[in-house]
Design an enzyme around this catalytic site. Structure first.
Site, PDB file in Angstrom:
ATOM      1  N   GLY A 171      25.952 -18.551 -32.278  1.00 28.58           N
ATOM      2  CA  GLY A 171      26.002 -19.339 -31.043  1.00 28.58           C
ATOM      3  C   GLY A 171      25.557 -18.590 -29.800  1.00 28.58           C
ATOM      4  N   SER A 172      24.694 -17.586 -29.958  1.00 28.13           N
ATOM      5  CA  SER A 172      24.238 -16.877 -28.751  1.00 28.13           C
ATOM      6  C   SER A 172      23.361 -17.791 -27.889  1.00 28.13           C
ATOM      7  CB  SER A 172      23.493 -15.586 -29.109  1.00 28.13           C
ATOM      8  OG  SER A 172      22.267 -15.866 -29.732  1.00 28.13           O
ATOM      9  N   ASN A 173      22.617 -18.694 -28.512  1.00 26.79           N
ATOM     10  CA  ASN A 173      21.833 -19.655 -27.723  1.00 26.79           C
ATOM     11  C   ASN A 173      22.754 -20.636 -26.993  1.00 26.79           C
ATOM     12  OD1 ASN A 173      18.745 -19.435 -28.015  1.00 26.79           O
ATOM     13  ND2 ASN A 173      19.525 -18.996 -30.068  1.00 26.79           N
TER      14      ASN A 173
ATOM     15  N   HIS B 177      13.108 -22.482 -32.302  1.00 26.63           N
ATOM     16  CA  HIS B 177      12.691 -21.860 -33.557  1.00 26.63           C
ATOM     17  C   HIS B 177      12.073 -20.492 -33.264  1.00 26.63           C
ATOM     18  CE1 HIS B 177      11.516 -21.735 -37.736  1.00 26.63           C
ATOM     19  NE2 HIS B 177      10.354 -21.248 -37.343  1.00 26.63           N
TER      20      HIS B 177
ATOM     21  N   GLU C 231      14.449 -16.580 -26.533  1.00 24.99           N
ATOM     22  CA  GLU C 231      15.143 -17.851 -26.805  1.00 24.99           C
ATOM     23  C   GLU C 231      16.134 -18.184 -25.706  1.00 24.99           C
ATOM     24  OE1 GLU C 231      15.280 -18.160 -31.668  1.00 24.99           O
ATOM     25  OE2 GLU C 231      17.014 -17.357 -30.623  1.00 24.99           O
TER      26      GLU C 231
HETATM   27  C1  GRF Z   1      18.101 -18.410 -33.495  1.00 26.10           C
HETATM   28  O1  GRF Z   1      17.243 -17.317 -33.711  1.00 26.10           O
HETATM   29  C2  GRF Z   1      17.345 -19.706 -33.659  1.00 26.10           C
HETATM   30  O2  GRF Z   1      16.006 -19.604 -33.319  1.00 26.10           O
HETATM   31  C3  GRF Z   1      17.471 -19.969 -35.122  1.00 26.10           C
HETATM   32  O3  GRF Z   1      18.765 -19.538 -35.452  1.00 26.10           O
HETATM   33  C4  GRF Z   1      19.162 -18.505 -34.571  1.00 26.10           C
HETATM   34  C5  GRF Z   1      20.502 -18.864 -34.020  1.00 26.10           C
HETATM   35  O4  GRF Z   1      21.103 -17.845 -33.275  1.00 26.10           O
HETATM   36  N1  GRF Z   1      17.193 -21.353 -35.392  1.00 26.10           N
HETATM   37  P1  GRF Z   1      22.427 -18.136 -32.463  1.00 26.10           P
HETATM   38  O5  GRF Z   1      23.433 -18.800 -33.386  1.00 26.10           O
HETATM   39  O6  GRF Z   1      22.085 -19.005 -31.289  1.00 26.10           O
HETATM   40  O7  GRF Z   1      22.920 -16.791 -32.016  1.00 26.10           O
END
Ligand code: GRF
Length: 208
Positions: A13-15, A109, A174
């Site tokens: 869940g870093s995004n 992605h 990202e």
């Molecule tokens: C990210 O690299 C995204 O591009 C891929 O999965 C990863 C998720 O990372 N689809 P996080 O859970 O947001 O840290």
């Protein structure tokens, strides 16, 4: 009226964290719910930490994927989401779900699509030996990582390939690109040309 965002995660869940830090509660954008395909996803804790409603939709709890996706869709509709953001959601969503939220689902992605779709995109890119890598934010259609591109950012890879370093670089990109795409969509600056449905117009002040 707020622009309501539902985020789906499967893991770290870093995004999601980047979205919570830089988009949530600003310029009328609210993350109203975070759904996960796995109970262990750390993304759930991140959401709960800031008081965002969470729920788990594990495939094992439903007779099939379509039933799971129907329940997930009802939950998102109950939260009146304007946009569904896949932020590390590691499952393919069924056709009826995609059609239900058509044009309102985005994904991040870790490659320059259409290169290296599917899982392990960074590993695929390194194995191929590319000199330029990157990140794509795109609308989700019924294929795997095949929907119209909203934003992309590329960077050159050093000759010495340290996967951890590349992953870190990908994440940095990202964490800027996905929040930016959400802000642009919320501001009404992103549209698909009906005559050329692959082409996404982004009015971000630069001529694109
Ligand atoms: C990210 O690299 C995204 O591009 C891929 O999965 C990863 C998720 O990372 N689809 P996080 O859970 O947001 O840290």
């Amino acid at each position: 009226m707020a622009f309501r965002v539902g985020v789906l995660v499967s893991g770290e869940g870093s995004n999601l964290q980047a979205i919570l830090d830089s988009v949530h509660g600003r310029d009328g954008v609210e993350v109203v719910c975070v759904g996960s395909s796995r109970t262990e996803a750390r993304g759930l804790e991140r959401a709960e930490g800031v008081g965002v409603d969470t729920a788990v939709f594990a495939k094992a709890d439903y007779p099939d994927r379509e039933a799971r996706d129907a329940a997930l869709g009802n939950w998102l509709d109950d939260h009146h989401v304007d946009l569904v953001v896949l932020a590390g959601f590691m499952e393919v969503l069924s056709g009826p779900f995609i059609r239900r939220f058509e044009g309102r689902i985005v994904n991040v992605h870790p490659s320059l699509l259409p290169a290296f779709a599917g899982i392990n995109a960074i590993e695929q890119a390194l194995e191929y030996g590319v000199r330029v890598a990157g990140v794509t934010v795109h609308f989700v259609d019924e294929g795997v990582d095949s929907g119209p591109v909203i934003l992309q950012e590329a960077f050159e890879l050093p000759y010495a390939r340290d996967i951890a370093a590349v992953e870190q670089r990908v994440h940095e990109v990202e964490h800027r690109l996905l929040p930016r795409a959400i802000q642009l969509i919320a501001a009404g600056a992103v549209s698909i040309d009906p005559d050329q449905p692959r082409l996404v117009r982004v009015d971000d002040g630069r001529s694109r």
